[in-house]
Design a protein around this motif. Sequence first.
Motif, PDB file in Angstrom:
ATOM      1  N   HIS A 164      19.152  15.650  46.801  1.00 28.31           N
ATOM      2  CA  HIS A 164      20.354  14.893  46.448  1.00 28.31           C
ATOM      3  C   HIS A 164      19.952  13.625  45.696  1.00 28.31           C
ATOM      4  CE1 HIS A 164      19.674  11.814  49.559  1.00 28.31           C
ATOM      5  NE2 HIS A 164      19.374  12.806  50.395  1.00 28.31           N
ATOM      6  N   CYS A 165      20.946  12.922  45.179  1.00 34.76           N
ATOM      7  CA  CYS A 165      20.678  11.761  44.322  1.00 34.76           C
ATOM      8  C   CYS A 165      20.833  10.418  45.030  1.00 34.76           C
ATOM      9  CB  CYS A 165      21.601  11.795  43.100  1.00 34.76           C
ATOM     10  SG  CYS A 165      21.399  13.256  42.069  1.00 34.76           S
ATOM     11  N   GLY A 189      23.244  20.553  45.201  1.00 38.95           N
ATOM     12  CA  GLY A 189      24.671  20.248  45.217  1.00 38.95           C
ATOM     13  C   GLY A 189      25.374  20.438  43.888  1.00 38.95           C
ATOM     14  N   ASP A 193      27.215  15.628  43.103  1.00 36.95           N
ATOM     15  CA  ASP A 193      26.287  15.619  44.235  1.00 36.95           C
ATOM     16  C   ASP A 193      26.990  15.944  45.556  1.00 36.95           C
ATOM     17  OD1 ASP A 193      23.788  15.457  45.366  1.00 36.95           O
ATOM     18  OD2 ASP A 193      23.603  13.297  45.223  1.00 36.95           O
ATOM     19  N   PHE A 194      26.199  16.025  46.608  1.00 37.58           N
ATOM     20  CA  PHE A 194      26.745  16.188  47.947  1.00 37.58           C
ATOM     21  C   PHE A 194      27.464  14.899  48.353  1.00 37.58           C
ATOM     22  CE2 PHE A 194      22.912  18.981  48.142  1.00 37.58           C
ATOM     23  CZ  PHE A 194      23.564  20.185  48.359  1.00 37.58           C
ATOM     24  N   ILE A 199      25.480  15.117  53.482  1.00 44.88           N
ATOM     25  CA  ILE A 199      24.067  14.756  53.659  1.00 44.88           C
ATOM     26  C   ILE A 199      23.790  14.422  55.123  1.00 44.88           C
ATOM     27  CG2 ILE A 199      22.266  13.092  53.052  1.00 44.88           C
ATOM     28  CD1 ILE A 199      23.651  12.854  50.293  1.00 44.88           C
ATOM     29  N   GLN A 209      15.265  15.695  53.471  1.00 46.28           N
ATOM     30  CA  GLN A 209      15.626  15.221  52.147  1.00 46.28           C
ATOM     31  C   GLN A 209      14.414  15.299  51.212  1.00 46.28           C
ATOM     32  OE1 GLN A 209      18.526  11.597  52.745  1.00 46.28           O
ATOM     33  NE2 GLN A 209      16.883  11.438  54.244  1.00 46.28           N
ATOM     34  N   THR A 219      23.140  20.375  37.933  1.00 48.24           N
ATOM     35  CA  THR A 219      22.980  21.305  39.050  1.00 48.24           C
ATOM     36  C   THR A 219      22.042  22.457  38.703  1.00 48.24           C
ATOM     37  OG1 THR A 219      25.153  20.821  40.007  1.00 48.24           O
ATOM     38  CG2 THR A 219      24.189  22.963  40.529  1.00 48.24           C
TER      39      THR A 219
END
Length: 237
Positions: A164-165, A189, A193-194, A199, A209, A219
């Motif tokens: 994730h970011c 995601g 993002d999620f 998360i 993570q 994506t």
Amino acid sequence: MQLFFNPEITEKDTQVTFSRDESKHIVKVLRKSEGDILNITNGKGLIFKAEIIIADVKQCTIKIISAEKEPPPPYYLHMIVAPTKMNDRYEWFLEKAMEIGVHEITPIICDHSERKVVKLERYERVLLSAMKQSLHSRFPKLNEPVTFKDFMEKKLHGSKLIAHCEDVMEKPYLQKKVHPWQAVNILIGPEGDFSKEEIDLALKYGWEQISLGDSRLRTETAAIVACHTVAMKNQEL
């Protein structure tokens, strides 16, 4: 080398008839005729060499000459990837993942997903075409779409990694978390993002993570980077 597909062939078969669509492709499009030799896979690791004995556009029939079982891959990669808003981008991911090496794919529907309905039949056709083009003998498992919350309840074999970011302290690069000859599940995601809640839920269920690098990736690009990283890690030995 051309590779054809027939999921019904087994090592016990001596003669097999192709489906109408594949028969038409072999006889009418490729202009194959009696006596021509074909290489065929059943998508389960077997490669057959066979001779056409009836070149019929509706029921092309072959005689099996030999069968060879390819060794299984040294690792297992399960990609759990949110469908993209533009369907052709997800299909691009499927095609390239098949070429690189993937064993299971699950479309996951997330809080920020803009596409919540997918057509698995179309995805299967993309994977099949890529399997034949890249001369792979194993067809990946393509699962039904599932919501993020429901997916968290599933029992999985191997490591569980979520990319994730969000800017967090502990987020090692993927290559540091991949171990050769092991199973790995990687969550990617959607655009946007999620969500923070997703998360947190993943961490609660034991997901680790990871980072795919310093660039912000689409994506489908993130998914391909993950596939390639795992594949390369397993070729180091």
